[in-house]
Design a protein around this motif. Structure first.
Motif, PDB file in Angstrom:
ATOM      1  N   VAL A 141       0.854  -1.183   0.000  1.00 45.93           N
ATOM      2  CA  VAL A 141       0.000   0.000   0.000  1.00 45.93           C
ATOM      3  C   VAL A 141       0.897   1.243   0.000  1.00 45.93           C
ATOM      4  O   VAL A 141       1.892   1.301   0.709  1.00 45.93           O
ATOM      5  N   CYS A 142       0.554   2.215  -0.847  1.00 46.99           N
ATOM      6  CA  CYS A 142       1.317   3.467  -0.846  1.00 46.99           C
ATOM      7  C   CYS A 142       0.340   4.625  -1.057  1.00 46.99           C
ATOM      8  O   CYS A 142      -0.860   4.417  -1.233  1.00 46.99           O
ATOM      9  N   PHE A 143       0.882   5.840  -1.033  1.00 42.48           N
ATOM     10  CA  PHE A 143      -0.004   7.005  -1.174  1.00 42.48           C
ATOM     11  C   PHE A 143       0.503   7.907  -2.297  1.00 42.48           C
ATOM     12  O   PHE A 143       1.677   7.878  -2.667  1.00 42.48           O
ATOM     13  N   THR A 144      -0.421   8.700  -2.814  1.00 39.45           N
ATOM     14  CA  THR A 144       0.003   9.869  -3.583  1.00 39.45           C
ATOM     15  C   THR A 144      -0.918  11.020  -3.209  1.00 39.45           C
ATOM     16  O   THR A 144      -1.956  10.832  -2.568  1.00 39.45           O
ATOM     17  N   LEU A 145      -0.491  12.214  -3.572  1.00 39.14           N
ATOM     18  CA  LEU A 145      -1.238  13.425  -3.208  1.00 39.14           C
ATOM     19  C   LEU A 145      -1.486  14.226  -4.472  1.00 39.14           C
ATOM     20  O   LEU A 145      -0.658  14.209  -5.388  1.00 39.14           O
ATOM     21  N   ASP A 146      -2.630  14.905  -4.533  1.00 45.00           N
ATOM     22  CA  ASP A 146      -2.782  15.866  -5.622  1.00 45.00           C
ATOM     23  C   ASP A 146      -2.490  17.243  -5.030  1.00 45.00           C
ATOM     24  O   ASP A 146      -1.910  17.341  -3.949  1.00 45.00           O
ATOM     25  N   ALA A 147      -2.892  18.303  -5.703  1.00 47.24           N
ATOM     26  CA  ALA A 147      -2.562  19.636  -5.191  1.00 47.24           C
ATOM     27  C   ALA A 147      -3.580  20.025  -4.124  1.00 47.24           C
ATOM     28  O   ALA A 147      -4.414  20.909  -4.311  1.00 47.24           O
ATOM     29  N   GLY A 148      -3.530  19.341  -3.010  1.00 50.77           N
ATOM     30  CA  GLY A 148      -4.470  19.584  -1.921  1.00 50.77           C
ATOM     31  C   GLY A 148      -4.121  18.683  -0.757  1.00 50.77           C
ATOM     32  O   GLY A 148      -3.058  18.050  -0.744  1.00 50.77           O
ATOM     33  N   ALA A 149      -5.033  18.615   0.210  1.00 47.29           N
ATOM     34  CA  ALA A 149      -4.761  17.853   1.435  1.00 47.29           C
ATOM     35  C   ALA A 149      -5.200  16.395   1.339  1.00 47.29           C
ATOM     36  O   ALA A 149      -4.827  15.577   2.179  1.00 47.29           O
ATOM     37  N   ASN A 150      -6.012  16.070   0.321  1.00 48.50           N
ATOM     38  CA  ASN A 150      -6.538  14.703   0.227  1.00 48.50           C
ATOM     39  C   ASN A 150      -5.430  13.702  -0.081  1.00 48.50           C
ATOM     40  O   ASN A 150      -4.431  14.047  -0.705  1.00 48.50           O
ATOM     41  N   VAL A 151      -5.656  12.464   0.346  1.00 47.26           N
ATOM     42  CA  VAL A 151      -4.656  11.419   0.104  1.00 47.26           C
ATOM     43  C   VAL A 151      -5.273  10.324  -0.767  1.00 47.26           C
ATOM     44  O   VAL A 151      -6.387   9.856  -0.490  1.00 47.26           O
ATOM     45  N   HIS A 152      -4.567   9.950  -1.820  1.00 43.84           N
ATOM     46  CA  HIS A 152      -4.988   8.796  -2.637  1.00 43.84           C
ATOM     47  C   HIS A 152      -4.193   7.591  -2.152  1.00 43.84           C
ATOM     48  O   HIS A 152      -2.962   7.606  -2.178  1.00 43.84           O
ATOM     49  N   VAL A 153      -4.894   6.567  -1.695  1.00 45.16           N
ATOM     50  CA  VAL A 153      -4.237   5.349  -1.220  1.00 45.16           C
ATOM     51  C   VAL A 153      -4.277   4.330  -2.363  1.00 45.16           C
ATOM     52  O   VAL A 153      -5.358   3.955  -2.825  1.00 45.16           O
ATOM     53  N   LEU A 154      -3.093   3.920  -2.802  1.00 46.74           N
ATOM     54  CA  LEU A 154      -2.994   3.042  -3.981  1.00 46.74           C
ATOM     55  C   LEU A 154      -2.536   1.646  -3.571  1.00 46.74           C
ATOM     56  O   LEU A 154      -1.603   1.512  -2.759  1.00 46.74           O
ATOM     57  N   TYR A 155      -3.155   0.616  -4.146  1.00 48.93           N
ATOM     58  CA  TYR A 155      -2.777  -0.767  -3.814  1.00 48.93           C
ATOM     59  C   TYR A 155      -3.310  -1.738  -4.863  1.00 48.93           C
ATOM     60  O   TYR A 155      -4.296  -1.448  -5.546  1.00 48.93           O
ATOM     61  N   PRO A 156      -2.652  -2.898  -4.966  1.00 53.27           N
ATOM     62  CA  PRO A 156      -3.096  -3.876  -5.964  1.00 53.27           C
ATOM     63  C   PRO A 156      -4.406  -4.539  -5.546  1.00 53.27           C
ATOM     64  O   PRO A 156      -4.681  -4.675  -4.344  1.00 53.27           O
ATOM     65  N   GLU A 157      -5.147  -4.987  -6.540  1.00 52.51           N
ATOM     66  CA  GLU A 157      -6.479  -5.540  -6.274  1.00 52.51           C
ATOM     67  C   GLU A 157      -6.430  -6.767  -5.348  1.00 52.51           C
ATOM     68  O   GLU A 157      -7.311  -6.935  -4.505  1.00 52.51           O
ATOM     69  N   HIS A 158      -5.376  -7.588  -5.493  1.00 49.13           N
ATOM     70  CA  HIS A 158      -5.373  -8.832  -4.699  1.00 49.13           C
ATOM     71  C   HIS A 158      -5.150  -8.571  -3.198  1.00 49.13           C
ATOM     72  O   HIS A 158      -5.309  -9.478  -2.385  1.00 49.13           O
ATOM     73  N   GLU A 159      -4.801  -7.337  -2.817  1.00 50.92           N
ATOM     74  CA  GLU A 159      -4.644  -7.034  -1.387  1.00 50.92           C
ATOM     75  C   GLU A 159      -5.805  -6.182  -0.850  1.00 50.92           C
ATOM     76  O   GLU A 159      -5.748  -5.640   0.253  1.00 50.92           O
ATOM     77  N   LYS A 160      -6.816  -6.094  -1.691  1.00 54.62           N
ATOM     78  CA  LYS A 160      -7.931  -5.179  -1.408  1.00 54.62           C
ATOM     79  C   LYS A 160      -8.597  -5.412  -0.043  1.00 54.62           C
ATOM     80  O   LYS A 160      -8.822  -4.464   0.704  1.00 54.62           O
TER      81      LYS A 160
END
Ligand code: DP6
Length: 360
Positions: free
Chosen positions: A309-328
């Motif tokens: 699991v990792c994160f990315t950010l856009d130009a704001g405070a929100n966090v996008h949490v990214l991960y592969p489907e098999h670990e959903k």
């Protein structure tokens, strides 16, 4: 292709009225576009996952005017209600694209839009909304010139969307879209987004993105202003080189299914984006205390479980949490139990990589 290829000569057909509708998704950049030159030419190439659930639906009803109007004639409705405060942005967009869509002043346009995500959730809606609008305008152009083929249609829609909002050019197609000249990316262009044509390991198929809504308020500094601050930024040139390098790395990461490499590039890109903001003059911070709390929790959880699991950010405070489907299953539970508490009203959006815009 060059910009001149998008200037039409003359339209063979006459069209009185009609209506068209498109649904276009948002996207989340993995390598970030931050800094631009004139005419929305990016200072560095970027690449994104197209999303699925977060989307804008737009319809355009067009009626031919008796004679060409001196100004653009249009109404804008959002979520069923007139939204006059959005009109200046649309007028600016029309002025930018008129050269490529010379019919614009000959029609009255009723533009009706709605978003799938909560209103003012802080999610960048300019990518999905500008791409949906560009696609609707391309439908009208195709009525006027039926010889336009699908390949040109999509490229020109992305080209027009870019002139509305840079990142919007990456929302027309999916699942992974690259925008901006890059030596190692076939068919890459500064003018429009292209689907990533390299090999993609199955672990990146249907990748998950849970969008944590940390702060739903208006941003203090818009992306457009932020881009502008890269002009005299002391670290700009090095940053633009780094983006080229990271894009090259992602190419082999996607091919090999290298999740460790993916998480390292993506998190570094997110933090670099915010580091650029913090080192601009004037400087600014868009992250909130809860953004950092979430980042630290993700790191702790990853260390403890070994899950990808990792994160990315856009130009704001929100966090996008990214991960592969098999670990959903495990990661969704972690989000619900440990991260939701740091979101405004506990709100988050469960999304995943999507295939791009759809005509309705
Ligand atoms: C941080 O596309 O919103 O999301 O071209 O001025 O409309 P304008 O900017 P915009 O910038 C997006 C910046 C970003 C990174 C990205 O999406 O690549």
């Amino acid at each position: 292709m060059t910009e001149a290829d998008f200037v039409p000569s003359r339209y063979p057909n006459d069209v009185d009225s009609g209506k068209t509708s498109w649904k276009s998704p948002s996207n989340i950049a993995l390598v970030k576009y931050w800094g631009k030159r004139e005419h929305q030419i990016p200072a560095n190439p970027s690449i994104s996952f197209t999303l699925d659930v977060c989307a804008t639906t737009t319809s355009v009803s067009y009626t031919k005017l008796g004679e060409g109007a001196s100004d653009f004639s249009f109404d804008f409705r959002f979520g069923g209600r007139p939204k006059d405060e959005f009109k200046p942005k649309i007028r600016t967009f029309f002025a930018r694209v008129e050269k490529y869509l010379p019919f614009l002043r000959q029609y009255h346009l009723l533009i009706e839009s709605s978003n799938s995500f909560p209103h003012s959730s802080g999610i960048a809606s300019s990518a999905s909304s500008m791409s949906a609008l560009a696609l609707c305008l391309m439908d009208l152009e195709k009525q006027l010139d039926p010889s336009i083929d699908d390949g040109f249609f999509i490229k020109k829609a992305s080209f027009l969307a870019r002139l509305g909002s840079g990142s919007a050019c990456r929302s027309v197609q999916g699942p992974i879209v690259e925008w901006g000249d890059h030596d190692e990316m076939a068919h890459s262009s500064n003018l429009y987004g292209v689907p990533f044509s390299g090999e993609v390991h199955s672990v990146f198929k249907n990748y998950q993105d849970t969008v944590l809504l940390v702060d739903k308020g208006e941003k203090q500094v818009s992306s457009t202003v932020g881009h502008g601050l890269m002009k005299d930024h002391p670290f700009a040139l090095r940053r633009f080189e780094q983006a080229h390098h990271n894009l090259g790395r992602l190419k082999s990461i996607f091919a090999e299914g290298d999740l460790d490499g993916f998480m390292a590039v993506v998190e570094s890109e997110a933090l670099t984006l915010h580091a650029m903001m913090m080192t601009s003059m004037p400087y600014f911070i868009l992250m909130r205390p809860n953004t950092l709390e979430i980042v630290n929790r993700i790191w702790d959880f990853r260390r403890a479980t070994g899950l990808n699991v990792c994160f990315t950010l856009d130009a704001g405070a929100n966090v996008h949490v990214l991960y592969p489907e098999h670990e959903k299953a495990q990661i969704e539970r972690f989000i619900k139990d440990e991260l939701a508490v740091f979101c405004q009203n506990g709100q988050y959006i469960q999304d995943s990589v999507g295939l791009g815009a759809q005509r309705l």
